[in-house]
Design an enzyme around this catalytic site. Sequence first.
Site, PDB file in Angstrom:
ATOM      1  N   GLY A  34      60.637  42.210   8.276  1.00  0.00           N
ATOM      2  CA  GLY A  34      59.416  41.584   8.292  1.00  0.00           C
ATOM      3  C   GLY A  34      59.756  40.053   8.337  1.00  0.00           C
ATOM      4  CG  LEU A  35      56.504  37.755  10.436  1.00  0.00           C
ATOM      5  CD1 LEU A  35      55.202  37.177  10.657  1.00  0.00           C
ATOM      6  CD2 LEU A  35      57.455  36.966  11.393  1.00  0.00           C
ATOM      7  N   GLY A  37      58.013  35.699   4.009  1.00  0.00           N
ATOM      8  CA  GLY A  37      56.793  35.660   3.121  1.00  0.00           C
ATOM      9  C   GLY A  37      55.893  36.929   3.346  1.00  0.00           C
ATOM     10  CB  SER A  38      56.035  39.768   5.558  1.00  0.00           C
ATOM     11  OG  SER A  38      57.570  40.183   5.190  1.00  0.00           O
ATOM     12  CB  SER A  41      62.248  39.100  -1.959  1.00  0.00           C
ATOM     13  OG  SER A  41      62.920  38.387  -0.867  1.00  0.00           O
ATOM     14  CB  SER A 108      66.594  42.422  10.319  1.00  0.00           C
ATOM     15  OG  SER A 108      65.903  43.079   9.250  1.00  0.00           O
TER      16      SER A 108
HETATM   17  N1  LIG Z   1      64.936  29.057  10.711  1.00  0.00           N
HETATM   18  C1  LIG Z   1      64.875  30.032   9.690  1.00  0.00           C
HETATM   19  N2  LIG Z   1      64.013  31.244  10.090  1.00  0.00           N
HETATM   20  C2  LIG Z   1      63.785  31.971   9.085  1.00  0.00           C
HETATM   21  N3  LIG Z   1      64.022  32.026   7.916  1.00  0.00           N
HETATM   22  C3  LIG Z   1      64.700  30.866   7.496  1.00  0.00           C
HETATM   23  C4  LIG Z   1      64.864  29.928   8.567  1.00  0.00           C
HETATM   24  N4  LIG Z   1      65.446  28.923   7.731  1.00  0.00           N
HETATM   25  C5  LIG Z   1      65.711  29.180   6.326  1.00  0.00           C
HETATM   26  N5  LIG Z   1      65.124  30.439   6.379  1.00  0.00           N
HETATM   27  C6  LIG Z   1      65.383  31.188   4.877  1.00  0.00           C
HETATM   28  O1  LIG Z   1      66.079  32.099   5.030  1.00  0.00           O
HETATM   29  C7  LIG Z   1      65.668  33.622   4.917  1.00  0.00           C
HETATM   30  C8  LIG Z   1      65.839  34.340   5.968  1.00  0.00           C
HETATM   31  O2  LIG Z   1      67.358  34.772   5.929  1.00  0.00           O
HETATM   32  P1  LIG Z   1      67.648  36.322   6.565  1.00  0.00           P
HETATM   33  O3  LIG Z   1      68.982  36.564   6.388  1.00  0.00           O
HETATM   34  O4  LIG Z   1      66.810  37.181   6.201  1.00  0.00           O
HETATM   35  O5  LIG Z   1      67.397  36.035   8.236  1.00  0.00           O
HETATM   36  S1  LIG Z   1      67.880  36.577   9.412  1.00  0.00           S
HETATM   37  O6  LIG Z   1      67.607  38.313   9.080  1.00  0.00           O
HETATM   38  O7  LIG Z   1      69.252  36.517   9.749  1.00  0.00           O
HETATM   39  O8  LIG Z   1      66.935  36.338  10.507  1.00  0.00           O
HETATM   40  C9  LIG Z   1      64.276  33.169   4.556  1.00  0.00           C
HETATM   41  O9  LIG Z   1      64.078  33.831   3.607  1.00  0.00           O
HETATM   42  P2  LIG Z   1      62.573  34.895   3.356  1.00  0.00           P
HETATM   43  O10 LIG Z   1      61.463  33.911   3.267  1.00  0.00           O
HETATM   44  O11 LIG Z   1      62.828  35.796   2.113  1.00  0.00           O
HETATM   45  O12 LIG Z   1      62.322  35.976   4.814  1.00  0.00           O
HETATM   46  C10 LIG Z   1      64.117  31.844   4.509  1.00  0.00           C
HETATM   47  O13 LIG Z   1      64.088  31.633   3.031  1.00  0.00           O
HETATM   48  N1  LIG Z   2      50.843  43.548  -1.532  1.00  0.00           N
HETATM   49  C1  LIG Z   2      51.997  42.696  -1.681  1.00  0.00           C
HETATM   50  N2  LIG Z   2      53.332  42.915  -1.392  1.00  0.00           N
HETATM   51  C2  LIG Z   2      54.300  41.981  -1.782  1.00  0.00           C
HETATM   52  N3  LIG Z   2      53.995  40.977  -1.681  1.00  0.00           N
HETATM   53  C3  LIG Z   2      52.821  40.188  -1.810  1.00  0.00           C
HETATM   54  C4  LIG Z   2      51.759  40.970  -1.746  1.00  0.00           C
HETATM   55  N4  LIG Z   2      50.461  40.272  -1.831  1.00  0.00           N
HETATM   56  C5  LIG Z   2      50.832  39.013  -2.065  1.00  0.00           C
HETATM   57  N5  LIG Z   2      52.194  38.820  -2.165  1.00  0.00           N
HETATM   58  C6  LIG Z   2      53.023  37.686  -2.368  1.00  0.00           C
HETATM   59  O1  LIG Z   2      53.573  37.447  -1.261  1.00  0.00           O
HETATM   60  C7  LIG Z   2      54.835  36.436  -1.327  1.00  0.00           C
HETATM   61  C8  LIG Z   2      56.037  37.280  -0.468  1.00  0.00           C
HETATM   62  O2  LIG Z   2      57.126  36.630  -0.741  1.00  0.00           O
HETATM   63  P1  LIG Z   2      58.392  37.191  -0.753  1.00  0.00           P
HETATM   64  O3  LIG Z   2      58.659  38.440  -1.286  1.00  0.00           O
HETATM   65  O4  LIG Z   2      59.436  36.215  -0.988  1.00  0.00           O
HETATM   66  O5  LIG Z   2      58.269  37.247   0.973  1.00  0.00           O
HETATM   67  P2  LIG Z   2      59.692  37.452   1.923  1.00  0.00           P
HETATM   68  O6  LIG Z   2      60.823  38.091   1.165  1.00  0.00           O
HETATM   69  O7  LIG Z   2      59.421  38.816   2.995  1.00  0.00           O
HETATM   70  O8  LIG Z   2      60.038  36.246   2.443  1.00  0.00           O
HETATM   71  C9  LIG Z   2      55.008  36.827  -2.848  1.00  0.00           C
HETATM   72  O9  LIG Z   2      54.355  35.185  -3.332  1.00  0.00           O
HETATM   73  C10 LIG Z   2      53.912  37.825  -3.288  1.00  0.00           C
HETATM   74  O10 LIG Z   2      53.629  37.562  -4.421  1.00  0.00           O
END
Ligand SMILES: Nc1ncnc2c1ncn2[C@@H]1O[C@H](COP(=O)(O)OS(=O)(=O)O)[C@@H](OP(=O)(O)O)[C@H]1O
Ligand SMILES: Nc1ncnc2c1ncn2[C@@H]1O[C@H](COP(=O)(O)OP(=O)(O)O)[C@@H](O)[C@H]1O
Length: 201
Positions: A34-35, A37-38, A41, A108
């Site tokens: 997923g995106l 911030g979705s 983690s 991914s």
């Molecule tokens: N350009 C760009 N696009 C997306 N994400 C970025 C980028 N640069 C840094 N980050 C940080 O790296 C995390 C994503 O790494 P991933 O290994 O999950 O990415 S991927 O599956 O290879 O697309 C991602 O973590 P999450 O926010 O937990 O998804 C970001 O913290």
């Molecule tokens: N229902 C929910 N499930 C998971 N995260 C949530 C939910 N509602 C709000 N959040 C918040 O959204 C953010 C997600 O961040 P994170 O888990 O780091 O996302 P990702 O790993 O996809 O980047 C966290 O701050 C979390 O507290």
Amino acid sequence: MNIKENIIWHKSTVTKVDRHRLNNHRSCVLWFTGLSGSGKSTLANAIDKKLYDLSVRSYVLDGDNIRQGLNKGLGFNNDDRKENIRRIGEVSKLFVDGGMIVSTAFISPFQEDRETVRTMFNNDEFIEIYVKCPLNICETRDPKGLYKKARNGEIQHFTGIGSPYEEPDSPELVIETDKHSLKDSVNLIINYLIDCGLLCI
Ligand SMILES: Nc1ncnc2c1ncn2[C@@H]1O[C@H](COP(=O)(O)OS(=O)(=O)O)[C@@H](OP(=O)(O)O)[C@H]1O
Ligand SMILES: Nc1ncnc2c1ncn2[C@@H]1O[C@H](COP(=O)(O)OP(=O)(O)O)[C@@H](O)[C@H]1O
């Protein structure tokens, strides 16, 4: 010299099934996609804690962490993301062979790469979980301030802004984190594992 010709697969003495018997549960990969911030983690760690409390052998592989070690040096162009996911597929396979339930939290973004990983596992071992959340809500959450940087032009090719995210065609589960609470999402996943017979042997 063809290196491949000289490398022969060595079968393990202790098998995956032996480890399932020892652990009293089966092994699989929970592939969260997923995106940014979705909630990948957050969900992966909440499931891991729940599994730990149930005495299940489990582990989390998280993009942010793996990119600081094993995959240090890989960036965010399409080829590097592909290689990132290929390696995580291989590592996940080792965990599954080792009898564990491994949760992976990687964006991914490409369907083809996720499908390639799926083919590395038996049918019931790869559970794709689409962590679905609209881009504008992920951007409002912005837990690491990365969307702000991407909008300011400080980060290139950020997923959802300068780089695509391809939604899964037929994931085993969809969790809508703007609608489901974390607790409900964890219960949904645990019930799925119970229904599939993965939490017992
Ligand atoms: N350009 C760009 N696009 C997306 N994400 C970025 C980028 N640069 C840094 N980050 C940080 O790296 C995390 C994503 O790494 P991933 O290994 O999950 O990415 S991927 O599956 O290879 O697309 C991602 O973590 P999450 O926010 O937990 O998804 C970001 O913290
Ligand atoms: N229902 C929910 N499930 C998971 N995260 C949530 C939910 N509602 C709000 N959040 C918040 O959204 C953010 C997600 O961040 P994170 O888990 O780091 O996302 P990702 O790993 O996809 O980047 C966290 O701050 C979390 O507290």
